[in-house]
Motif scaffolding. Structure first.
Motif, PDB file in Angstrom:
ATOM      1  N   ILE A  65      27.562  31.879  27.928  1.00 35.67           N
ATOM      2  CA  ILE A  65      28.521  32.872  28.050  1.00 35.67           C
ATOM      3  C   ILE A  65      29.399  32.310  29.244  1.00 35.67           C
ATOM      4  O   ILE A  65      28.800  32.047  30.109  1.00 35.67           O
ATOM      5  CB  ILE A  65      28.229  34.253  28.533  1.00 35.67           C
ATOM      6  CG1 ILE A  65      27.281  35.095  27.024  1.00 35.67           C
ATOM      7  CG2 ILE A  65      29.257  35.248  28.701  1.00 35.67           C
ATOM      8  CD1 ILE A  65      26.734  36.058  27.519  1.00 35.67           C
ATOM      9  N   VAL A  66      30.750  32.276  29.051  1.00 35.77           N
ATOM     10  CA  VAL A  66      31.629  31.897  30.202  1.00 35.77           C
ATOM     11  C   VAL A  66      32.471  32.879  30.569  1.00 35.77           C
ATOM     12  O   VAL A  66      33.292  32.639  31.462  1.00 35.77           O
ATOM     13  CB  VAL A  66      32.507  30.419  29.319  1.00 35.77           C
ATOM     14  CG1 VAL A  66      31.501  29.368  29.480  1.00 35.77           C
ATOM     15  CG2 VAL A  66      33.506  30.748  28.356  1.00 35.77           C
ATOM     16  N   CYS A  67      32.744  34.082  29.778  1.00 38.05           N
ATOM     17  CA  CYS A  67      33.384  35.180  30.141  1.00 38.05           C
ATOM     18  C   CYS A  67      33.009  36.303  29.410  1.00 38.05           C
ATOM     19  O   CYS A  67      32.639  36.182  28.529  1.00 38.05           O
ATOM     20  CB  CYS A  67      35.142  34.759  29.644  1.00 38.05           C
ATOM     21  SG  CYS A  67      36.230  36.141  30.495  1.00 38.05           S
ATOM     22  N   VAL A  68      32.910  37.293  30.456  1.00 38.83           N
ATOM     23  CA  VAL A  68      32.753  38.678  29.808  1.00 38.83           C
ATOM     24  C   VAL A  68      33.919  39.688  30.239  1.00 38.83           C
ATOM     25  O   VAL A  68      34.146  39.614  31.410  1.00 38.83           O
ATOM     26  CB  VAL A  68      31.265  39.299  30.120  1.00 38.83           C
ATOM     27  CG1 VAL A  68      31.118  40.855  29.924  1.00 38.83           C
ATOM     28  CG2 VAL A  68      30.253  38.528  29.732  1.00 38.83           C
ATOM     29  N   SER A  69      34.824  40.194  29.212  1.00 39.17           N
ATOM     30  CA  SER A  69      35.955  41.056  29.691  1.00 39.17           C
ATOM     31  C   SER A  69      35.512  42.425  29.495  1.00 39.17           C
ATOM     32  O   SER A  69      34.809  42.728  28.225  1.00 39.17           O
ATOM     33  CB  SER A  69      37.241  40.675  28.990  1.00 39.17           C
ATOM     34  OG  SER A  69      37.672  39.367  29.583  1.00 39.17           O
ATOM     35  N   VAL A  70      35.794  43.416  30.455  1.00 40.49           N
ATOM     36  CA  VAL A  70      35.516  44.684  30.279  1.00 40.49           C
ATOM     37  C   VAL A  70      36.795  45.670  30.403  1.00 40.49           C
ATOM     38  O   VAL A  70      37.585  45.346  31.354  1.00 40.49           O
ATOM     39  CB  VAL A  70      34.415  45.216  30.906  1.00 40.49           C
ATOM     40  CG1 VAL A  70      33.127  44.596  30.600  1.00 40.49           C
ATOM     41  CG2 VAL A  70      34.688  45.155  32.580  1.00 40.49           C
ATOM     42  N   GLY A  71      36.808  46.757  29.733  1.00 43.55           N
ATOM     43  CA  GLY A  71      37.773  47.688  29.837  1.00 43.55           C
ATOM     44  C   GLY A  71      37.497  49.309  29.620  1.00 43.55           C
ATOM     45  O   GLY A  71      36.465  49.459  28.983  1.00 43.55           O
ATOM     46  N   TYR A  72      38.024  49.985  30.463  1.00 44.12           N
ATOM     47  CA  TYR A  72      37.611  51.558  30.485  1.00 44.12           C
ATOM     48  C   TYR A  72      38.621  52.397  30.906  1.00 44.12           C
ATOM     49  O   TYR A  72      39.746  52.071  31.391  1.00 44.12           O
ATOM     50  CB  TYR A  72      36.457  51.784  31.084  1.00 44.12           C
ATOM     51  CG  TYR A  72      36.775  51.393  32.938  1.00 44.12           C
ATOM     52  CD1 TYR A  72      37.316  52.426  33.603  1.00 44.12           C
ATOM     53  CD2 TYR A  72      36.610  50.084  33.299  1.00 44.12           C
ATOM     54  CE1 TYR A  72      37.443  52.076  34.982  1.00 44.12           C
ATOM     55  CE2 TYR A  72      36.632  49.814  34.661  1.00 44.12           C
ATOM     56  CZ  TYR A  72      37.407  50.906  35.499  1.00 44.12           C
ATOM     57  OH  TYR A  72      37.558  50.457  36.684  1.00 44.12           O
ATOM     58  N   PHE A  73      38.791  53.703  30.231  1.00 44.33           N
ATOM     59  CA  PHE A  73      39.903  54.638  30.404  1.00 44.33           C
ATOM     60  C   PHE A  73      39.835  55.506  31.669  1.00 44.33           C
ATOM     61  O   PHE A  73      38.573  55.787  31.981  1.00 44.33           O
ATOM     62  CB  PHE A  73      40.024  55.391  29.264  1.00 44.33           C
ATOM     63  CG  PHE A  73      40.795  54.705  28.043  1.00 44.33           C
ATOM     64  CD1 PHE A  73      42.270  54.504  27.830  1.00 44.33           C
ATOM     65  CD2 PHE A  73      39.903  54.360  26.944  1.00 44.33           C
ATOM     66  CE1 PHE A  73      42.669  53.833  26.840  1.00 44.33           C
ATOM     67  CE2 PHE A  73      40.551  53.422  25.963  1.00 44.33           C
ATOM     68  CZ  PHE A  73      41.969  53.479  26.086  1.00 44.33           C
ATOM     69  N   VAL A  85      41.063  46.741  33.017  1.00 43.32           N
ATOM     70  CA  VAL A  85      40.401  45.689  32.646  1.00 43.32           C
ATOM     71  C   VAL A  85      40.120  44.681  33.823  1.00 43.32           C
ATOM     72  O   VAL A  85      40.691  44.429  34.703  1.00 43.32           O
ATOM     73  CB  VAL A  85      41.798  44.940  31.897  1.00 43.32           C
ATOM     74  CG1 VAL A  85      40.964  43.756  30.997  1.00 43.32           C
ATOM     75  CG2 VAL A  85      41.949  45.803  30.492  1.00 43.32           C
ATOM     76  N   THR A  86      38.937  44.226  33.637  1.00 44.35           N
ATOM     77  CA  THR A  86      38.438  43.097  34.526  1.00 44.35           C
ATOM     78  C   THR A  86      37.417  42.172  33.836  1.00 44.35           C
ATOM     79  O   THR A  86      37.039  42.453  32.808  1.00 44.35           O
ATOM     80  CB  THR A  86      37.541  43.860  35.555  1.00 44.35           C
ATOM     81  OG1 THR A  86      37.515  42.663  36.735  1.00 44.35           O
ATOM     82  CG2 THR A  86      36.087  44.343  35.319  1.00 44.35           C
ATOM     83  N   ILE A 235      48.075  49.408  31.374  1.00 38.53           N
ATOM     84  CA  ILE A 235      46.926  48.550  31.930  1.00 38.53           C
ATOM     85  C   ILE A 235      46.982  48.052  33.142  1.00 38.53           C
ATOM     86  O   ILE A 235      48.073  47.780  33.485  1.00 38.53           O
ATOM     87  CB  ILE A 235      47.165  47.079  30.538  1.00 38.53           C
ATOM     88  CG1 ILE A 235      47.247  47.472  29.214  1.00 38.53           C
ATOM     89  CG2 ILE A 235      45.980  46.190  31.255  1.00 38.53           C
ATOM     90  CD1 ILE A 235      47.632  46.264  28.265  1.00 38.53           C
ATOM     91  N   VAL A 236      45.888  48.179  33.916  1.00 38.63           N
ATOM     92  CA  VAL A 236      45.670  47.762  35.057  1.00 38.63           C
ATOM     93  C   VAL A 236      44.496  46.593  35.196  1.00 38.63           C
ATOM     94  O   VAL A 236      43.377  46.798  34.802  1.00 38.63           O
ATOM     95  CB  VAL A 236      45.453  49.328  36.029  1.00 38.63           C
ATOM     96  CG1 VAL A 236      45.069  48.547  37.380  1.00 38.63           C
ATOM     97  CG2 VAL A 236      46.234  50.134  35.801  1.00 38.63           C
ATOM     98  N   HIS A 237      45.077  45.792  35.612  1.00 43.18           N
ATOM     99  CA  HIS A 237      44.091  44.538  35.820  1.00 43.18           C
ATOM    100  C   HIS A 237      43.305  44.571  37.155  1.00 43.18           C
ATOM    101  O   HIS A 237      43.951  44.808  38.010  1.00 43.18           O
ATOM    102  CB  HIS A 237      44.676  43.156  35.761  1.00 43.18           C
ATOM    103  CG  HIS A 237      45.214  42.978  34.276  1.00 43.18           C
ATOM    104  ND1 HIS A 237      44.276  42.309  33.498  1.00 43.18           N
ATOM    105  CD2 HIS A 237      46.358  43.218  33.719  1.00 43.18           C
ATOM    106  CE1 HIS A 237      45.191  42.264  32.113  1.00 43.18           C
ATOM    107  NE2 HIS A 237      46.263  42.725  32.502  1.00 43.18           N
TER     108      HIS A 237
END
Length: 238
Positions: A65-73, A85-86, A235-237
């Motif tokens: 795995i080279v990247c895991v992206s996650v997002g939540y409200f 999102v991070t 969207i907020v990074h």
């Protein structure tokens, strides 16, 4: 459909994977033999294991795995709804440890769910297998031993779209197209991630691609439930 859960309890995610080494010949002789055996039924008769190796990233035994992206409200039912999102990227062990810490500290309640597209067949087991390989204790959300099907805290947007049709595969790109969701596939696709990682050495491009997929997965679940889609200003990074 109605998922009957608070959207703020869902962690949306996507992963990007590549072959564990850039070249087939960089594998040990034993690993080369094992890869040849693993892929003998997928390869065309004239294809050698070395020619097929560019696809090695789809198997947790031969990829990483080279990247895991996650997002939540947050503030889901208000006018200030945001989708945060991070991404975790870089060294695989650190990626997995950081992701585990996120689950253990912030998404550890029975009401919390993980959501991915084709996650039950790919993302969730891939992450768990790589954790086992690196001797990282599985977080509760990935430890499925002894759990009944209805106790598994995973949502899969591809499975939801099947409506019980187990033969039906629908890509994220196709679903976003037919549901009038902005397409995340406007730069690279999954088959190109390995080249971008090893040849271009452009992890930032991979992270952007992974985050767009994560946002698209959240958009799918919103559309499935007739909820307003995420706008750019939502969207907020982080």
């Amino acid at each position: 459909m109605n998922i009957k859960t608070n959207f703020e309890n869902i962690l949306f995610l996507d992963i990007e994977t590549v072959p564990e080494t850039e070249f087939y010949n960089d594998l040990s002789e034993e690993k080369q033999e094992l890869f040849a055996l693993k892929t003998q039924y997928q390869r065309k008769e004239e294809q050698t294991p070395e020619e097929f190796y560019e696809r090695a990233g789809i198997w947790a035994e031969f990829g990483k795995i080279v990247c895991v992206s996650v997002g939540y409200f947050t503030n889901f039912k208000t006018n200030d709804r945001k989708f945060r999102v991070t991404s975790f990227f870089g060294d695989e062990i650190k990626i997995l440890e950081d992701f585990k810490n996120l689950l253990d500290l912030h998404f550890n309640k029975p009401t919390h769910l993980l959501c991915a597209h084709n996650g039950k067949e790919f993302d969730f087991p891939y992450i768990a297998r790589r954790m086992i390989i690196h001797q990282i204790k599985l977080p509760e959300k990935l430890n499925l031993f002894g759990k009944k099907p209805w106790e598994i805290p995973h949502l899969d947007t591809m499975e939801l779209w099947k409506f019980g049709d187990y033969k039906h595969y629908t890509s994220l790109k196709l679903l976003t197209s037919i549901l009038n969701i902005p397409s995340p596939k406007d730069d690279i696709n999954g088959s190109e991630v390995g080249a971008v990682y090893y040849k271009e050495k452009n992890i930032a491009r991979i992270v952007t691609y992974c985050e767009k997929d994560t946002i698209a997965i959240a958009q799918l679940l919103l559309r499935f439930n007739n909820e307003p889609l995420i706008e750019e200003f939502d969207i907020v990074h982080v």
